[in-house]
Design an enzyme around this catalytic site. Sequence first.
Site, PDB file in Angstrom:
ATOM      1  N   CYS A  36       0.853  -1.336  -0.033  1.00 57.11           N
ATOM      2  CA  CYS A  36      -0.081   0.096   0.144  1.00 57.11           C
ATOM      3  C   CYS A  36       0.992   1.172  -0.226  1.00 57.11           C
ATOM      4  CB  CYS A  36      -0.993  -0.085   1.295  1.00 57.11           C
ATOM      5  SG  CYS A  36      -2.271   1.112   0.930  1.00 57.11           S
ATOM      6  N   HIS A  61      -3.612  -5.483   0.724  1.00 57.01           N
ATOM      7  CA  HIS A  61      -3.104  -5.512   1.978  1.00 57.01           C
ATOM      8  C   HIS A  61      -3.078  -7.283   1.927  1.00 57.01           C
ATOM      9  CE1 HIS A  61      -2.806  -1.996   4.067  1.00 57.01           C
ATOM     10  NE2 HIS A  61      -3.653  -1.629   3.208  1.00 57.01           N
ATOM     11  N   GLU A  77      -1.573  -8.987   3.993  1.00 49.85           N
ATOM     12  CA  GLU A  77      -1.710  -9.423   5.743  1.00 49.85           C
ATOM     13  C   GLU A  77      -3.069  -9.608   6.272  1.00 49.85           C
ATOM     14  OE1 GLU A  77      -0.999  -6.470   4.423  1.00 49.85           O
ATOM     15  OE2 GLU A  77      -1.324  -4.859   5.867  1.00 49.85           O
TER      16      GLU A  77
END
Length: 530
Positions: A99, A186, A188
Amino acid sequence: MSANTTSAKHAATPIGATVDEQVLVLDFGSQTAQLIARRVRENNVFCQLVRHDLPASRIRQIAPKGLILSGSPSSVYGKGSPQPDPEIFNLGIPILGICYGMQVTCHTQGGEVAPGQTREFGHAPCRVLSSSGLFDGVPQEFQVWMSHGDQVRDLPSDFEPIATTETCPHAAAKHRTKPIFGLQFHPEVTHTEHGGQLLSNFVKKVCGCRGSWRISDFIESEITGIRQRVGNNRVICGLSGGVDSSVVAALLAKSIGDQASCIFVDNGLLRLGEAEEVRDRFSQHFKTDLHVVDARQRFLDELAGVKDPQQKRKIIGRVFIEVFRHEAKSIPNAKFLAQGTLYPDVIESGGSPDGPAATIKTHHNVGGLPDELGFELIEPLRDLFKDEVRQMGLELGLPEHLIWRHPFPGPGLAVRCLGEITDKKLTTLRQADAIVIEELHRAGLYRQVQQAFAVLLPVQSVGVMGDDRTYEDAVAVRAVQTDDFMTADWFHLPYDVLQRISTRITNSVRGVNRVVYDISSKPPSTIEWE
Ligand code: XMP
Protein backbone atom coordinates in the site's frame (compact mmCIF):
# COMPACT_ATOMS: atom_id res chain seq x y z
CA MET A 1 1.96 -9.45 35.99
CA SER A 2 1.60 -6.96 33.22
CA ALA A 3 4.99 -5.51 32.52
CA ASN A 4 4.55 -2.34 30.58
CA THR A 5 7.57 -0.57 31.95
CA THR A 6 10.68 -0.68 29.82
CA SER A 7 13.63 0.24 31.89
CA ALA A 8 16.69 2.09 30.71
CA LYS A 9 18.53 -0.61 32.56
CA HIS A 10 17.42 -3.22 30.08
CA ALA A 11 20.49 -4.34 28.17
CA ALA A 12 19.10 -4.12 24.64
CA THR A 13 20.27 -6.92 22.44
CA PRO A 14 20.83 -5.98 18.81
CA ILE A 15 17.77 -6.74 16.75
CA GLY A 16 17.53 -10.44 15.97
CA ALA A 17 21.04 -11.04 17.29
CA THR A 18 20.44 -14.72 17.77
CA VAL A 19 18.72 -15.57 14.49
CA ASP A 20 20.42 -16.49 11.25
CA GLU A 21 17.69 -15.23 8.92
CA GLN A 22 15.12 -12.52 9.38
CA VAL A 23 12.90 -10.06 7.59
CA LEU A 24 12.37 -6.49 8.78
CA VAL A 25 9.11 -4.57 8.51
CA LEU A 26 9.71 -0.83 8.11
CA ASP A 27 6.79 0.65 10.03
CA PHE A 28 5.27 3.70 8.34
CA GLY A 29 2.49 3.87 10.92
CA SER A 30 0.06 1.29 9.60
CA GLN A 31 -2.35 -0.38 11.97
CA THR A 32 -1.47 -3.69 10.35
CA ALA A 33 2.33 -3.47 10.66
CA GLN A 34 2.39 -5.90 13.59
CA LEU A 35 0.12 -8.22 11.67
CA ILE A 36 2.61 -8.32 8.79
CA ALA A 37 5.32 -9.41 11.22
CA ARG A 38 3.10 -12.13 12.66
CA ARG A 39 2.21 -13.42 9.20
CA VAL A 40 5.88 -13.59 8.23
CA ARG A 41 6.69 -15.46 11.44
CA GLU A 42 4.05 -18.05 10.52
CA ASN A 43 6.61 -19.12 7.91
CA ASN A 44 9.15 -19.79 10.66
CA VAL A 45 11.06 -16.71 9.60
CA PHE A 46 11.93 -14.26 12.35
CA CYS A 47 10.51 -10.80 11.70
CA GLN A 48 10.58 -7.52 13.61
CA LEU A 49 9.27 -4.00 13.19
CA VAL A 50 11.81 -1.23 12.75
CA ARG A 51 11.60 2.53 12.27
CA HIS A 52 10.52 3.52 8.78
CA ASP A 53 13.67 5.64 8.39
CA LEU A 54 16.21 3.14 9.70
CA PRO A 55 19.43 4.09 7.86
CA ALA A 56 20.52 1.79 5.04
CA SER A 57 23.93 1.46 6.75
CA ARG A 58 22.24 0.04 9.85
CA ILE A 59 20.13 -2.31 7.74
CA ARG A 60 23.29 -3.55 6.04
CA GLN A 61 24.73 -4.37 9.48
CA ILE A 62 21.60 -6.28 10.53
CA ALA A 63 21.71 -8.06 7.13
CA PRO A 64 18.05 -9.09 6.85
CA LYS A 65 16.97 -11.39 4.05
CA GLY A 66 14.18 -9.02 3.07
CA LEU A 67 12.45 -5.73 3.84
CA ILE A 68 8.72 -5.10 3.91
CA LEU A 69 7.55 -1.50 3.77
CA SER A 70 4.22 -1.21 5.60
CA GLY A 71 1.17 0.87 4.82
CA SER A 72 0.55 4.26 6.39
CA PRO A 73 -2.31 6.68 7.03
CA SER A 74 -0.17 9.33 5.21
CA SER A 75 -0.01 10.36 1.57
CA VAL A 76 3.45 10.46 -0.05
CA TYR A 77 2.82 14.10 -1.01
CA GLY A 78 1.59 15.07 2.45
CA LYS A 79 3.69 17.45 4.51
CA GLY A 80 6.15 15.49 6.65
CA SER A 81 5.09 12.17 5.12
CA PRO A 82 7.31 9.34 6.38
CA GLN A 83 10.12 8.52 3.95
CA PRO A 84 12.59 5.63 3.98
CA ASP A 85 16.31 6.12 3.45
CA PRO A 86 16.41 6.04 -0.40
CA GLU A 87 19.64 4.01 -0.22
CA ILE A 88 17.65 0.95 0.91
CA PHE A 89 16.66 0.42 -2.73
CA ASN A 90 20.33 -0.04 -3.65
CA LEU A 91 21.22 -2.58 -0.98
CA GLY A 92 20.34 -5.57 -3.14
CA ILE A 93 18.01 -6.80 -0.36
CA PRO A 94 14.56 -7.88 -1.65
CA ILE A 95 11.83 -5.35 -0.88
CA LEU A 96 8.06 -5.67 -0.75
CA GLY A 97 6.10 -2.41 -0.45
CA ILE A 98 2.52 -2.78 0.79
CA CYS A 99 0.00 0.00 0.00
CA TYR A 100 1.79 3.20 1.12
CA GLY A 101 4.98 1.09 1.08
CA MET A 102 4.41 0.50 -2.64
CA GLN A 103 3.57 4.16 -3.27
CA VAL A 104 6.64 5.45 -1.47
CA THR A 105 8.80 2.91 -3.33
CA CYS A 106 7.46 3.99 -6.73
CA HIS A 107 7.59 7.67 -5.81
CA THR A 108 11.24 7.36 -4.76
CA GLN A 109 12.08 5.49 -7.96
CA GLY A 110 10.58 8.13 -10.26
CA GLY A 111 6.94 7.04 -10.56
CA GLU A 112 3.84 9.15 -10.07
CA VAL A 113 1.40 8.67 -7.20
CA ALA A 114 -2.03 10.31 -7.37
CA PRO A 115 -5.37 10.15 -5.62
CA GLY A 116 -7.50 7.33 -7.09
CA GLN A 117 -10.86 8.20 -8.63
CA THR A 118 -12.49 7.19 -5.39
CA ARG A 119 -11.07 6.16 -2.06
CA GLU A 120 -11.18 2.41 -2.18
CA PHE A 121 -12.04 0.25 0.84
CA GLY A 122 -13.05 -3.37 0.67
CA HIS A 123 -12.90 -6.36 -1.63
CA ALA A 124 -11.83 -6.17 -5.26
CA PRO A 125 -11.24 -8.95 -7.79
CA CYS A 126 -7.58 -8.96 -8.79
CA ARG A 127 -6.14 -10.46 -12.00
CA VAL A 128 -2.58 -11.73 -12.11
CA LEU A 129 -0.60 -10.68 -15.21
CA SER A 130 2.68 -12.38 -14.38
CA SER A 131 3.47 -14.70 -11.49
CA SER A 132 7.01 -13.39 -10.96
CA GLY A 133 7.48 -15.78 -8.02
CA LEU A 134 5.22 -13.65 -5.85
CA PHE A 135 1.99 -15.12 -7.21
CA ASP A 136 3.16 -18.75 -7.44
CA GLY A 137 0.36 -21.09 -6.38
CA VAL A 138 -2.19 -18.25 -6.43
CA PRO A 139 -5.13 -18.46 -8.91
CA GLN A 140 -5.23 -16.15 -11.92
CA GLU A 141 -8.10 -14.27 -10.28
CA PHE A 142 -8.67 -13.81 -6.57
CA GLN A 143 -10.19 -11.34 -4.11
CA VAL A 144 -7.97 -8.74 -2.48
CA TRP A 145 -8.60 -6.21 0.27
CA MET A 146 -8.02 -2.60 -0.67
CA SER A 147 -7.82 0.31 1.73
CA HIS A 148 -6.32 3.37 0.13
CA GLY A 149 -6.93 6.86 -1.21
CA ASP A 150 -3.81 7.33 -3.36
CA GLN A 151 -2.46 4.82 -5.85
CA VAL A 152 0.47 4.57 -8.25
CA ARG A 153 -0.67 6.24 -11.48
CA ASP A 154 2.58 5.94 -13.45
CA LEU A 155 5.06 3.23 -12.58
CA PRO A 156 8.74 4.16 -12.59
CA SER A 157 10.28 3.26 -15.98
CA ASP A 158 12.11 0.26 -14.46
CA PHE A 159 8.89 -1.26 -13.15
CA GLU A 160 6.18 -3.37 -14.77
CA PRO A 161 2.66 -4.21 -13.58
CA ILE A 162 2.14 -7.83 -12.48
CA ALA A 163 -1.49 -7.67 -11.30
CA THR A 164 -4.41 -5.40 -11.86
CA THR A 165 -7.95 -4.62 -10.65
CA GLU A 166 -10.71 -2.68 -12.37
CA THR A 167 -9.97 0.55 -10.55
CA CYS A 168 -6.27 0.01 -9.92
CA PRO A 169 -4.21 -0.81 -13.02
CA HIS A 170 -1.07 -1.25 -10.91
CA ALA A 171 -2.47 -3.42 -8.14
CA ALA A 172 0.94 -5.14 -8.04
CA ALA A 173 4.20 -4.22 -9.72
CA LYS A 174 7.81 -5.32 -9.83
CA HIS A 175 11.17 -3.91 -10.78
CA ARG A 176 12.32 -5.38 -14.08
CA THR A 177 15.74 -6.46 -12.80
CA LYS A 178 15.87 -6.01 -9.01
CA PRO A 179 13.87 -8.00 -6.43
CA ILE A 180 11.65 -5.03 -5.58
CA PHE A 181 7.87 -5.57 -5.47
CA GLY A 182 4.83 -3.50 -4.62
CA LEU A 183 1.27 -4.47 -3.69
CA GLN A 184 -1.46 -1.87 -3.53
CA PHE A 185 -3.65 -4.24 -1.51
CA HIS A 186 -3.06 -5.77 1.91
CA PRO A 187 -1.85 -9.41 1.84
CA GLU A 188 -1.58 -9.48 5.65
CA VAL A 189 -5.33 -9.26 6.33
CA THR A 190 -7.46 -12.38 6.14
CA HIS A 191 -9.90 -10.65 3.74
CA THR A 192 -7.26 -10.97 1.00
CA GLU A 193 -7.52 -14.49 -0.43
CA HIS A 194 -4.15 -16.24 -0.63
CA GLY A 195 -2.53 -13.32 1.23
CA GLY A 196 -0.59 -15.80 3.39
CA GLN A 197 0.68 -17.53 0.24
CA LEU A 198 1.84 -14.18 -1.19
CA LEU A 199 3.82 -13.31 1.92
CA SER A 200 5.19 -16.83 2.08
CA ASN A 201 6.28 -16.56 -1.58
CA PHE A 202 8.01 -13.28 -0.80
CA VAL A 203 9.96 -14.56 2.20
CA LYS A 204 10.75 -18.00 0.81
CA LYS A 205 10.96 -17.64 -2.98
CA VAL A 206 12.04 -14.03 -3.35
CA CYS A 207 14.14 -13.58 -0.20
CA GLY A 208 15.31 -17.20 -0.14
CA CYS A 209 14.54 -17.77 3.55
CA ARG A 210 14.61 -21.42 4.60
CA GLY A 211 12.12 -20.98 7.42
CA SER A 212 14.36 -22.36 10.13
CA TRP A 213 13.20 -20.26 13.09
CA ARG A 214 11.63 -22.53 15.72
CA ILE A 215 10.31 -21.75 19.19
CA SER A 216 12.28 -24.73 20.49
CA ASP A 217 15.52 -23.19 19.17
CA PHE A 218 14.48 -19.86 20.60
CA ILE A 219 13.97 -21.50 24.01
CA GLU A 220 17.46 -23.01 23.82
CA SER A 221 19.09 -19.70 22.90
CA GLU A 222 17.14 -17.85 25.62
CA ILE A 223 18.23 -20.43 28.20
CA THR A 224 21.87 -20.02 27.19
CA GLY A 225 21.49 -16.22 27.14
CA ILE A 226 19.94 -16.12 30.62
CA ARG A 227 22.68 -18.38 32.04
CA GLN A 228 25.44 -16.22 30.59
CA ARG A 229 23.92 -12.98 31.75
CA VAL A 230 23.03 -14.11 35.27
CA GLY A 231 26.30 -15.88 36.14
CA ASN A 232 26.24 -16.65 39.85
CA ASN A 233 23.69 -14.00 40.71
CA ARG A 234 20.10 -14.43 41.73
CA VAL A 235 17.03 -13.49 39.70
CA ILE A 236 13.70 -12.43 41.14
CA CYS A 237 10.55 -13.15 39.19
CA GLY A 238 7.08 -11.90 40.04
CA LEU A 239 4.50 -14.62 39.45
CA SER A 240 0.93 -13.55 38.81
CA GLY A 241 -0.53 -16.89 37.84
CA GLY A 242 -1.01 -15.71 34.26
CA VAL A 243 0.57 -17.11 31.11
CA ASP A 244 3.38 -14.60 30.60
CA SER A 245 4.89 -14.66 34.08
CA SER A 246 4.46 -18.44 34.26
CA VAL A 247 6.39 -18.89 31.01
CA VAL A 248 9.15 -16.62 32.30
CA ALA A 249 9.32 -18.59 35.54
CA ALA A 250 9.42 -21.89 33.63
CA LEU A 251 12.28 -20.56 31.47
CA LEU A 252 14.18 -19.44 34.55
CA ALA A 253 13.62 -22.80 36.18
CA LYS A 254 15.08 -24.51 33.12
CA SER A 255 18.03 -22.20 32.79
CA ILE A 256 19.15 -21.35 36.32
CA GLY A 257 16.99 -23.58 38.58
CA ASP A 258 17.11 -22.50 42.19
CA GLN A 259 19.09 -19.34 41.43
CA ALA A 260 15.63 -17.97 40.58
CA SER A 261 13.35 -16.77 43.35
CA CYS A 262 9.71 -16.42 42.38
CA ILE A 263 7.51 -14.11 44.39
CA PHE A 264 3.78 -14.71 44.32
CA VAL A 265 1.70 -12.15 46.18
CA ASP A 266 -1.65 -13.55 47.27
CA ASN A 267 -3.67 -10.34 47.43
CA GLY A 268 -6.94 -12.09 48.23
CA LEU A 269 -8.40 -10.77 44.96
CA LEU A 270 -7.80 -13.95 42.98
CA ARG A 271 -10.27 -16.41 41.54
CA LEU A 272 -11.40 -19.60 43.22
CA GLY A 273 -8.50 -22.00 43.82
CA GLU A 274 -6.01 -19.82 41.95
CA ALA A 275 -3.52 -19.20 44.75
CA GLU A 276 -3.40 -22.90 45.58
CA GLU A 277 -2.92 -23.80 41.94
CA VAL A 278 0.03 -21.44 41.49
CA ARG A 279 1.62 -22.73 44.67
CA ASP A 280 1.19 -26.39 43.67
CA ARG A 281 2.36 -25.92 40.12
CA PHE A 282 5.51 -24.08 40.98
CA SER A 283 6.50 -25.96 44.08
CA GLN A 284 5.91 -29.37 42.50
CA HIS A 285 6.97 -28.98 38.89
CA PHE A 286 9.67 -26.34 38.92
CA LYS A 287 12.87 -26.25 40.84
CA THR A 288 12.80 -22.61 41.85
CA ASP A 289 12.72 -20.92 45.20
CA LEU A 290 9.05 -19.92 45.65
CA HIS A 291 7.96 -17.17 48.03
CA VAL A 292 4.21 -17.04 48.55
CA VAL A 293 3.33 -13.86 50.40
CA ASP A 294 -0.03 -14.02 52.10
CA ALA A 295 -1.05 -10.36 51.92
CA ARG A 296 -4.80 -10.97 51.84
CA GLN A 297 -5.58 -9.16 55.08
CA ARG A 298 -3.27 -6.26 54.25
CA PHE A 299 -5.09 -5.62 50.95
CA LEU A 300 -8.51 -5.96 52.60
CA ASP A 301 -7.53 -3.52 55.34
CA GLU A 302 -6.19 -0.96 52.87
CA LEU A 303 -9.29 -1.26 50.70
CA ALA A 304 -11.77 -1.06 53.57
CA GLY A 305 -14.46 1.54 52.94
CA VAL A 306 -13.08 2.55 49.51
CA LYS A 307 -15.70 2.72 46.77
CA ASP A 308 -14.09 4.77 44.01
CA PRO A 309 -12.71 2.51 41.22
CA GLN A 310 -9.63 4.62 40.51
CA GLN A 311 -8.85 4.84 44.20
CA LYS A 312 -9.11 1.06 44.50
CA ARG A 313 -6.70 0.55 41.59
CA LYS A 314 -4.21 3.01 43.06
CA ILE A 315 -4.26 1.35 46.46
CA ILE A 316 -3.82 -2.11 44.97
CA GLY A 317 -0.93 -0.94 42.78
CA ARG A 318 0.82 0.75 45.69
CA VAL A 319 0.34 -2.08 48.17
CA PHE A 320 1.50 -4.63 45.60
CA ILE A 321 4.75 -2.74 45.10
CA GLU A 322 5.27 -2.35 48.85
CA VAL A 323 4.68 -6.04 49.52
CA PHE A 324 6.83 -7.10 46.57
CA ARG A 325 9.67 -4.80 47.53
CA HIS A 326 9.63 -6.02 51.12
CA GLU A 327 9.79 -9.65 50.05
CA ALA A 328 12.46 -8.95 47.41
CA LYS A 329 14.67 -7.33 50.06
CA SER A 330 14.62 -10.55 52.03
CA ILE A 331 16.27 -12.37 49.13
CA PRO A 332 20.05 -11.96 49.23
CA ASN A 333 22.23 -11.29 46.15
CA ALA A 334 19.30 -10.56 43.87
CA LYS A 335 20.60 -8.55 40.93
CA PHE A 336 18.02 -9.18 38.24
CA LEU A 337 14.26 -8.93 37.89
CA ALA A 338 12.61 -11.10 35.24
CA GLN A 339 9.47 -9.75 33.63
CA GLY A 340 7.04 -11.06 31.02
CA THR A 341 7.16 -8.06 28.70
CA LEU A 342 5.88 -9.06 25.23
CA TYR A 343 6.85 -7.75 21.82
CA PRO A 344 3.70 -5.61 21.35
CA ASP A 345 4.52 -3.84 24.68
CA VAL A 346 8.07 -3.23 23.45
CA ILE A 347 6.82 -1.78 20.17
CA GLU A 348 4.16 0.36 21.80
CA SER A 349 6.49 1.76 24.40
CA GLY A 350 9.15 2.57 21.78
CA GLY A 351 11.45 0.35 23.81
CA SER A 352 13.62 -1.07 21.04
CA PRO A 353 16.62 0.93 19.78
CA ASP A 354 15.89 0.33 16.07
CA GLY A 355 12.16 -0.06 16.58
CA PRO A 356 9.32 2.28 15.66
CA ALA A 357 8.51 5.31 17.81
CA ALA A 358 6.19 4.88 20.77
CA THR A 359 2.50 5.00 19.99
CA ILE A 360 0.15 6.65 22.39
CA LYS A 361 -1.87 3.99 24.10
CA THR A 362 -3.38 4.12 27.52
CA HIS A 363 -2.44 0.86 29.10
CA HIS A 364 -3.14 -0.58 32.44
CA ASN A 365 -0.13 -0.63 34.62
CA VAL A 366 -1.35 -2.08 37.86
CA GLY A 367 0.98 -4.93 38.67
CA GLY A 368 3.92 -3.30 36.88
CA LEU A 369 7.00 -2.66 38.94
CA PRO A 370 8.81 0.64 39.04
CA ASP A 371 12.40 1.13 37.92
CA GLU A 372 13.54 2.34 41.32
CA LEU A 373 13.50 -1.20 42.68
CA GLY A 374 17.00 -1.07 41.25
CA PHE A 375 17.21 -4.39 39.45
CA GLU A 376 18.53 -5.09 36.00
CA LEU A 377 15.72 -6.38 33.84
CA ILE A 378 15.57 -9.73 32.14
CA GLU A 379 12.76 -9.84 29.59
CA PRO A 380 13.01 -13.17 27.78
CA LEU A 381 9.68 -12.74 25.95
CA ARG A 382 10.34 -9.29 24.53
CA ASP A 383 10.73 -10.61 20.98
CA LEU A 384 7.54 -12.68 21.05
CA PHE A 385 3.88 -12.27 20.23
CA LYS A 386 1.30 -13.74 22.60
CA ASP A 387 0.58 -16.79 20.45
CA GLU A 388 4.31 -17.56 20.37
CA VAL A 389 4.51 -17.25 24.17
CA ARG A 390 1.68 -19.77 24.42
CA GLN A 391 3.55 -22.14 22.13
CA MET A 392 6.67 -21.67 24.23
CA GLY A 393 4.69 -22.42 27.41
CA LEU A 394 3.40 -25.66 25.93
CA GLU A 395 6.91 -26.68 24.89
CA LEU A 396 8.14 -25.90 28.40
CA GLY A 397 5.51 -28.28 29.80
CA LEU A 398 2.99 -25.82 31.25
CA PRO A 399 -0.56 -27.20 31.37
CA GLU A 400 -2.98 -26.38 28.52
CA HIS A 401 -5.58 -24.79 30.77
CA LEU A 402 -3.01 -22.27 31.98
CA ILE A 403 -1.83 -21.52 28.46
CA TRP A 404 -5.36 -20.73 27.27
CA ARG A 405 -6.52 -19.00 30.41
CA HIS A 406 -8.46 -15.78 29.84
CA PRO A 407 -6.59 -12.61 30.85
CA PHE A 408 -7.11 -11.49 34.41
CA PRO A 409 -6.53 -7.88 35.45
CA GLY A 410 -3.83 -6.93 37.96
CA PRO A 411 -6.39 -5.54 40.46
CA GLY A 412 -8.25 -8.84 40.16
CA LEU A 413 -11.71 -9.29 41.60
CA ALA A 414 -11.56 -5.80 43.11
CA VAL A 415 -12.68 -4.32 39.77
CA ARG A 416 -15.46 -6.89 39.50
CA CYS A 417 -16.79 -6.43 43.01
CA LEU A 418 -18.37 -3.04 42.55
CA GLY A 419 -18.23 -0.53 45.36
CA GLU A 420 -16.72 -1.39 48.69
CA ILE A 421 -14.76 -4.63 48.98
CA THR A 422 -15.40 -7.05 51.80
CA ASP A 423 -14.27 -10.59 52.40
CA LYS A 424 -17.88 -11.78 52.23
CA LYS A 425 -18.50 -10.11 48.87
CA LEU A 426 -15.29 -11.57 47.45
CA THR A 427 -16.33 -15.05 48.54
CA THR A 428 -19.71 -14.65 46.83
CA LEU A 429 -18.13 -13.34 43.63
CA ARG A 430 -15.54 -16.11 43.56
CA GLN A 431 -18.24 -18.78 43.68
CA ALA A 432 -20.36 -17.14 40.98
CA ASP A 433 -17.32 -16.61 38.75
CA ALA A 434 -16.25 -20.25 39.08
CA ILE A 435 -19.70 -21.33 37.87
CA VAL A 436 -19.51 -19.06 34.79
CA ILE A 437 -16.12 -20.47 33.82
CA GLU A 438 -17.12 -24.08 34.52
CA GLU A 439 -20.22 -23.81 32.35
CA LEU A 440 -18.25 -22.27 29.49
CA HIS A 441 -15.86 -25.21 29.62
CA ARG A 442 -18.74 -27.66 29.79
CA ALA A 443 -20.32 -26.10 26.70
CA GLY A 444 -16.97 -26.18 24.85
CA LEU A 445 -17.06 -22.39 24.50
CA TYR A 446 -14.19 -21.28 26.71
CA ARG A 447 -11.71 -20.88 23.84
CA GLN A 448 -14.24 -19.09 21.60
CA VAL A 449 -14.69 -16.38 24.19
CA GLN A 450 -11.63 -14.25 24.90
CA GLN A 451 -12.72 -13.18 28.36
CA ALA A 452 -15.62 -14.14 30.62
CA PHE A 453 -16.38 -13.57 34.26
CA ALA A 454 -18.97 -12.67 36.88
CA VAL A 455 -19.42 -9.23 38.40
CA LEU A 456 -21.01 -8.66 41.80
CA LEU A 457 -23.28 -5.65 41.60
CA PRO A 458 -23.91 -3.26 44.49
CA VAL A 459 -27.61 -3.77 43.92
CA GLN A 460 -30.16 -5.69 45.94
CA SER A 461 -33.45 -6.78 44.52
CA VAL A 462 -36.51 -8.65 45.63
CA GLY A 463 -36.93 -12.35 45.01
CA VAL A 464 -38.82 -15.35 46.34
CA MET A 465 -37.41 -18.51 47.78
CA GLY A 466 -40.00 -21.10 48.79
CA ASP A 467 -42.61 -19.01 50.50
CA ASP A 468 -40.16 -16.40 51.64
CA ARG A 469 -39.46 -13.05 50.17
CA THR A 470 -35.71 -12.38 49.67
CA TYR A 471 -33.80 -9.14 49.20
CA GLU A 472 -30.37 -10.09 47.90
CA ASP A 473 -27.48 -9.29 45.57
CA ALA A 474 -27.41 -9.40 41.76
CA VAL A 475 -24.63 -10.89 39.63
CA ALA A 476 -23.85 -9.82 36.07
CA VAL A 477 -22.28 -12.25 33.63
CA ARG A 478 -19.84 -10.83 31.06
CA ALA A 479 -18.45 -12.71 28.03
CA VAL A 480 -16.69 -10.96 25.16
CA GLN A 481 -15.17 -11.70 21.80
CA THR A 482 -12.21 -9.57 20.82
CA ASP A 483 -9.00 -9.57 18.80
CA ASP A 484 -7.01 -7.07 20.79
CA PHE A 485 -9.06 -6.10 23.89
CA MET A 486 -9.13 -2.49 22.63
CA THR A 487 -12.57 -3.10 21.15
CA ALA A 488 -14.87 -6.00 21.95
CA ASP A 489 -18.30 -7.43 21.20
CA TRP A 490 -20.49 -9.16 23.73
CA PHE A 491 -20.58 -12.86 23.01
CA HIS A 492 -23.87 -14.43 21.97
CA LEU A 493 -23.92 -17.17 24.60
CA PRO A 494 -26.56 -19.81 23.84
CA TYR A 495 -29.69 -19.51 25.99
CA ASP A 496 -29.25 -22.95 27.50
CA VAL A 497 -25.75 -22.05 28.72
CA LEU A 498 -27.06 -18.80 30.19
CA GLN A 499 -29.86 -20.71 31.80
CA ARG A 500 -27.52 -23.22 33.46
CA ILE A 501 -25.27 -20.41 34.71
CA SER A 502 -28.23 -18.54 36.15
CA THR A 503 -29.83 -21.56 37.77
CA ARG A 504 -26.61 -22.75 39.34
CA ILE A 505 -25.67 -19.32 40.67
CA THR A 506 -29.06 -18.58 42.21
CA ASN A 507 -29.35 -22.12 43.62
CA SER A 508 -25.89 -22.47 45.08
CA VAL A 509 -24.36 -19.07 45.75
CA ARG A 510 -25.75 -17.76 49.00
CA GLY A 511 -26.88 -14.17 48.97
CA VAL A 512 -27.55 -13.96 45.20
CA ASN A 513 -31.12 -14.08 43.88
CA ARG A 514 -30.72 -12.54 40.41
CA VAL A 515 -28.42 -12.99 37.39
CA VAL A 516 -28.26 -10.60 34.42
CA TYR A 517 -26.29 -10.85 31.17
CA ASP A 518 -24.17 -7.91 30.02
CA ILE A 519 -24.98 -7.13 26.37
CA SER A 520 -22.70 -4.10 25.97
CA SER A 521 -19.88 -3.80 23.47
CA LYS A 522 -16.62 -1.86 23.88
CA PRO A 523 -16.86 1.01 23.11
CA PRO A 524 -18.88 2.55 24.64
CA SER A 525 -18.54 0.14 27.58
CA THR A 526 -15.28 -1.34 28.78
CA ILE A 527 -14.68 -5.04 29.31
CA GLU A 528 -14.29 -4.69 33.08
CA TRP A 529 -17.02 -2.90 35.00
CA GLU A 530 -14.63 -0.68 36.95
P1 XMP B 1 -11.08 -2.72 29.74
O1 XMP B 1 -11.91 -2.92 30.96
O2 XMP B 1 -10.27 -1.46 29.78
O3 XMP B 1 -10.06 -3.94 29.71
O4 XMP B 1 -11.90 -2.82 28.48
C1 XMP B 1 -9.25 -4.32 28.62
C2 XMP B 1 -8.40 -5.50 29.07
O5 XMP B 1 -7.47 -5.08 30.06
C3 XMP B 1 -7.67 -5.82 31.26
N1 XMP B 1 -7.47 -4.89 32.38
C4 XMP B 1 -6.35 -4.83 33.13
N2 XMP B 1 -5.21 -5.57 33.09
N3 XMP B 1 -4.37 -4.36 34.93
C5 XMP B 1 -4.25 -5.33 34.01
O6 XMP B 1 -3.22 -6.01 34.01
C6 XMP B 1 -5.47 -3.57 35.03
O7 XMP B 1 -5.56 -2.69 35.87
C7 XMP B 1 -6.52 -3.84 34.09
N4 XMP B 1 -7.74 -3.29 33.87
C8 XMP B 1 -8.30 -3.95 32.83
C9 XMP B 1 -9.09 -6.34 31.18
O8 XMP B 1 -9.28 -7.49 32.00
C10 XMP B 1 -9.21 -6.62 29.70
O9 XMP B 1 -8.58 -7.85 29.37
